[in-house]
Design a protein around this motif. Structure first.
Motif, PDB file in Angstrom:
ATOM      1  N   ALA A 261       0.841  -1.182  -0.125  1.00 12.42           N
ATOM      2  CA  ALA A 261      -0.048  -0.121  -0.030  1.00 12.42           C
ATOM      3  C   ALA A 261       0.625   1.191   0.011  1.00 12.42           C
ATOM      4  O   ALA A 261       0.427   2.144  -0.740  1.00 12.42           O
TER       5      ALA A 261
ATOM      6  N   ARG B 144       2.217   1.787  -3.478  1.00 13.23           N
ATOM      7  CA  ARG B 144       1.056   2.310  -4.299  1.00 13.23           C
ATOM      8  C   ARG B 144       1.121   3.771  -4.279  1.00 13.23           C
ATOM      9  O   ARG B 144       0.956   4.545  -5.488  1.00 13.23           O
ATOM     10  N   TYR B 145       1.308   4.390  -2.991  1.00  8.34           N
ATOM     11  CA  TYR B 145       0.938   5.821  -3.006  1.00  8.34           C
ATOM     12  C   TYR B 145       2.447   6.526  -3.239  1.00  8.34           C
ATOM     13  O   TYR B 145       2.383   7.702  -3.568  1.00  8.34           O
TER      14      TYR B 145
ATOM     15  N   PHE C 217       4.121   5.838  -5.780  1.00  9.48           N
ATOM     16  CA  PHE C 217       4.081   5.996  -7.396  1.00  9.48           C
ATOM     17  C   PHE C 217       2.671   6.143  -7.705  1.00  9.48           C
ATOM     18  O   PHE C 217       2.275   6.084  -8.693  1.00  9.48           O
ATOM     19  N   ASP C 218       2.043   7.441  -6.849  1.00  9.39           N
ATOM     20  CA  ASP C 218       0.894   7.653  -6.921  1.00  9.39           C
ATOM     21  C   ASP C 218       0.394   8.423  -8.371  1.00  9.39           C
ATOM     22  O   ASP C 218      -0.318   8.326  -9.059  1.00  9.39           O
ATOM     23  N   ALA C 219       1.509   9.213  -8.767  1.00 10.16           N
ATOM     24  CA  ALA C 219       1.519  10.017  -9.916  1.00 10.16           C
ATOM     25  C   ALA C 219       1.766   9.056 -11.214  1.00 10.16           C
ATOM     26  O   ALA C 219       1.496   9.569 -12.410  1.00 10.16           O
ATOM     27  N   THR C 220       2.546   8.024 -11.116  1.00  6.64           N
ATOM     28  CA  THR C 220       2.823   6.785 -12.166  1.00  6.64           C
ATOM     29  C   THR C 220       2.203   5.440 -11.971  1.00  6.64           C
ATOM     30  O   THR C 220       3.014   4.742 -11.494  1.00  6.64           O
ATOM     31  N   PRO C 221       1.054   5.437 -12.248  1.00  6.76           N
ATOM     32  CA  PRO C 221       0.267   4.032 -11.884  1.00  6.76           C
ATOM     33  C   PRO C 221       1.198   2.865 -12.533  1.00  6.76           C
ATOM     34  O   PRO C 221       1.110   1.903 -12.218  1.00  6.76           O
TER      35      PRO C 221
ATOM     36  N   PHE D  99       3.845   1.507 -10.823  1.00  7.46           N
ATOM     37  CA  PHE D  99       3.453   0.583  -9.706  1.00  7.46           C
ATOM     38  C   PHE D  99       2.913  -0.394 -10.129  1.00  7.46           C
ATOM     39  O   PHE D  99       3.393  -1.771  -9.401  1.00  7.46           O
TER      40      PHE D  99
ATOM     41  N   SER E 111      -3.843  -5.763  -3.371  1.00  8.53           N
ATOM     42  CA  SER E 111      -3.103  -5.297  -4.653  1.00  8.53           C
ATOM     43  C   SER E 111      -4.006  -5.018  -5.816  1.00  8.53           C
ATOM     44  O   SER E 111      -3.998  -4.039  -6.295  1.00  8.53           O
TER      45      SER E 111
ATOM     46  N   LEU F  89      -5.814  -1.608  -4.571  1.00  2.00           N
ATOM     47  CA  LEU F  89      -4.833  -0.642  -4.952  1.00  2.00           C
ATOM     48  C   LEU F  89      -4.785  -0.592  -6.520  1.00  2.00           C
ATOM     49  O   LEU F  89      -3.651  -0.070  -6.961  1.00  2.00           O
ATOM     50  N   ASP F  90      -5.681  -1.214  -7.214  1.00  2.48           N
ATOM     51  CA  ASP F  90      -5.895  -1.118  -8.555  1.00  2.48           C
ATOM     52  C   ASP F  90      -4.628  -1.509  -9.415  1.00  2.48           C
ATOM     53  O   ASP F  90      -4.258  -1.038 -10.256  1.00  2.48           O
TER      54      ASP F  90
END
Length: 233
Positions: free
Chosen positions: A24, A27-28, A30-34, A37, A106, A110-111
């Motif tokens: 988790a 995930r955040y 790399f929040d700007a670059t999914p 992630f 995940s 967390l998509d």
């Protein structure tokens, strides 16, 4: 062993919550670059269960050795392989739960976007956790204290972590390092995750990867049975 774990909530938290919390957190980060992630998250989904199962298994088994429980069990008409299989089965059940929780979190919360089947992702995560369990059982034979057991973690797992392709593609590594990475099981664990990430169908490379990880786990379990002593060190 399962009864001990049930009465040890802190250990259960380490095994179930920590991998989910790390994924988790990633995930955040790399929040700007999914897309980043998706790649790194899938690879770490195979690495985190291996790390936590190695740590918990090595310490728990060492505690059994130093307390004399293992010695008393071996005094019974019980084969070493049977005893190791029992420990592996107990920790394996926890590994199944751990892998299922981390994979479900995940994918659905967390998509994490993978092309292949989520069941294949869960399969690789489970095999990686079982490999961590086998390595933990094995190294516990060489530690005389819990402090030493923890020290085995960087010695056994850090080289694999650096060479598995997480930080740089294995194809671009210096040839000697590439050759070393080719014989380390974590490399195949990460490759297997990447196969699920990129392909809809089961590929030949994926089958090779899970066979190698499974074979390594069975080999290490066999070595763990061979190192069992009927006397407490």
């Amino acid at each position: 062993m399962l009864r001990q774990l049930r009465h040890d909530p802190r250990t259960l938290a380490l095994m179930l919550v920590v991998p989910c919390a790390m994924i988790a957190l990633l995930r955040y980060v790399f929040d700007a670059t999914p897309r980043t992630f998706d790649t790194v998250g899938a690879e770490l989904l195979g690495i985190f269960p291996m790390l936590t199962m190695f740590l918990v298994t090595s310490i728990a088994t060492l505690r059994e050795r130093t307390s004399g429980t293992l010695e008393r069990l071996l005094a019974m008409p019980l084969g070493k392989a049977d005893l190791i299989a029992g420990y592996a089965l107990a920790f394996g059940l926890v590994a199944i739960l751990q892998s299922a929780v981390a994979t479900g979190l995940s994918l659905w919360l967390l998509d994490l976007d993978v092309t292949g089947s989520p069941w294949l992702l869960l399969l690789v995560a489970l095999l990686d956790a079982l490999l961590g369990t086998a390595l933990g059982l094995f190294v516990s034979a060489f530690a005389s204290s819990e402090f030493q057991a923890v020290q085995f973690m960087p010695a056994v797992l850090m080289p694999q972590l650096l060479l598995c392709g997480l930080f740089a593609p294995r194809e671009t590594m210096q040839p000697v390092l590439r050759a070393v990475s080719d014989v380390l099981p974590m490399s195949y664990a990460v490759d297997g995750m990447n196969e699920v990430l990129r392909h809809t169908a089961v590929t030949g490379a994926f089958l090779r990867d899970i066979v190698v990880v499974t074979a390594c786990a069975l080999l290490v379990l066999s070595l763990g049975a061979a190192t069992l002593s009927r006397r407490t060190p």
